[in-house]
Design a protein around this motif. Structure first.
Motif, mmCIF file in Angstrom:
data_model
loop_
_atom_site.group_PDB
_atom_site.id
_atom_site.type_symbol
_atom_site.label_atom_id
_atom_site.label_comp_id
_atom_site.label_asym_id
_atom_site.label_seq_id
_atom_site.Cartn_x
_atom_site.Cartn_y
_atom_site.Cartn_z
ATOM 1 N N GLN A 285 26.128 4.697 -5.527
ATOM 2 C CA GLN A 285 26.822 5.803 -6.190
ATOM 3 C C GLN A 285 26.961 7.051 -5.316
ATOM 4 O OE1 GLN A 285 24.598 6.269 -9.890
ATOM 5 N NE2 GLN A 285 25.838 4.691 -10.881
ATOM 6 N N VAL A 286 26.696 6.922 -4.012
ATOM 7 C CA VAL A 286 26.876 8.042 -3.081
ATOM 8 C C VAL A 286 28.000 7.690 -2.115
ATOM 9 C CG1 VAL A 286 25.819 9.473 -1.276
ATOM 10 C CG2 VAL A 286 24.445 8.682 -3.230
ATOM 11 N N GLU A 287 28.950 8.623 -1.946
ATOM 12 C CA GLU A 287 30.081 8.381 -1.051
ATOM 13 C C GLU A 287 29.732 8.815 0.368
ATOM 14 O OE1 GLU A 287 34.270 8.938 -2.363
ATOM 15 O OE2 GLU A 287 34.365 10.391 -0.712
ATOM 16 N N TYR A 288 30.066 7.954 1.344
ATOM 17 C CA TYR A 288 29.805 8.233 2.752
ATOM 18 C C TYR A 288 31.094 8.094 3.556
ATOM 19 C CZ TYR A 288 24.854 7.355 1.595
ATOM 20 O OH TYR A 288 23.600 7.385 1.041
ATOM 21 N N GLN A 289 31.120 8.781 4.688
ATOM 22 C CA GLN A 289 32.177 8.620 5.673
ATOM 23 C C GLN A 289 31.548 8.391 7.033
ATOM 24 O OE1 GLN A 289 34.589 12.189 5.291
ATOM 25 N NE2 GLN A 289 36.188 11.042 4.244
#
Length: 325
Positions: A285-289
């Motif tokens: 549930q955590v967005e990364y790039q």
């Protein structure tokens, strides 16, 4: 095989030459009447067969899915596939998993001319058109551990990509982990699922399914995906039959599988259009790039985050949300 199946095999093997009804009857040890009935049934099913009073019967190429048509192009080194041809299926993955439960043999291949409820990873639907695609799933019994399962998806992707390239003279690309693209548009999706023995931790069955857009004109795709999806023959004019392409895929798949080395990984990496690009993904549930740096031997995508940390993405839990660059 039935008389009809044996007759079809003889006709295909003999093509483009004629073969007399008498010769077929002798080879198959059946009556001339049985041959005539089989020819009549095949014509009714849509097969193109010339009849000549003096010469006998001649098979003309047609794009009707058939086990006999697929076997005609299989390599001698490819296992003897147990092939089931369906006019339509809700899901060939479901059919293959049912075959596993029923104890049907390894290398059972289910092929449908239409899939009524096609779904990919995470249950996402995809477009299917009767007669325009190849929808198939295969049952394998590898007896390996779960961490080794990813290789099957990667091998399958390489086999399909190389078969498409050979069939149409193109250069396809692979989006990690299981999508094949042509000119920036998706042409095929692959799905792998495993069944295991709880006590041993071994994978008892693997089912690999795929949906390939074979010959769908570009204007036939729904408007909302027309710029995202395509088919191998987007002009609707294929230069080979679906049977030939299916055989090409499995010949390549089993060749790679039998080589038992990691050479296919180099092909997979070379065809990847993800490596070196900025990707966005969601994990827990955590967005990364980050930048996609490499694909390791387990099939994991290694992404370097802005702070220098690296994350290994597993195909079973992660879906790339965006690819840039």
């Amino acid at each position: 095989m039935t008389t009809k199946e044996n007759v079809l095999t003889l006709l295909m093997t003999q093509a483009p030459e004629f073969i007399s009804g008498e010769e077929m009857a002798q080879k198959l040890e059946v009556s001339r009447t049985a041959i005539w009935k089989a020819i009549k049934e095949l014509k009714k099913e849509g097969y193109l067969i010339n009849s000549s009073t003096n010469k006998g019967y001649q098979y003309l190429p047609s794009d009707i899915l058939s086990a006999e048509g697929i076997r005609l192009y299989l390599s001698e080194k490819t296992p003897d596939l147990s092939i089931k041809i369906l006019d339509s299926s809700t899901s060939t993955m479901r059919d293959a998993k049912l075959a596993a439960v029923n104890g049907e043999p390894e290398n059972t291949l289910v092929v449908a001319d239409m899939q009524e409820a096609p779904k990919g990873r995470f249950g996402r639907p995809f477009f299917a058109k009767k007669g325009g695609g190849i929808y198939m799933s295969i049952l394998l019994r590898p007896n390996q551990r779960f961490e080794e399962m990813a290789q099957y998806t990667l091998i399958m992707a390489v086999a399909i990509a190389e078969a498409l390239d050979k069939a149409a003279g193109i250069v396809s690309e692979i989006k990690w982990v299981n999508d094949i693209y042509i000119n920036g548009r998706k042409v095929c999706g692959i799905l792998s699922e495993a069944m295991s023995d709880v006590e041993s931790g071994q994978i008892t069955n693997i089912v690999i399914g795929m949906g390939i857009n074979f010959a769908i004109r570009q204007d036939e795709f729904p408007e909302d995906i027309r710029d995202k999806a395509t088919s191998l023959y987007s002009d609707g004019q294929p230069t080979i039959t679906k049977n030939e392409l299916i055989a090409l895929i499995w010949n390549r798949f089993y060749k790679i599988l039998n080589e038992k080395d990691t050479a296919y990984l180099d092909i997979y990496r070379k065809k990847s259009f993800v490596l070196g690009k900025e990707v966005t993904f969601i994990q827990k549930q955590v967005e990364y790039q980050g930048i996609a740096k490499q694909i390791n031997n387990l099939g994991e995508l290694i992404v370097q985050l802005p702070n220098g940390d690296e994350k290994a993405l597993s195909s079973g839990e992660i879906s790339l949300k965006k690819i840039q660059g």
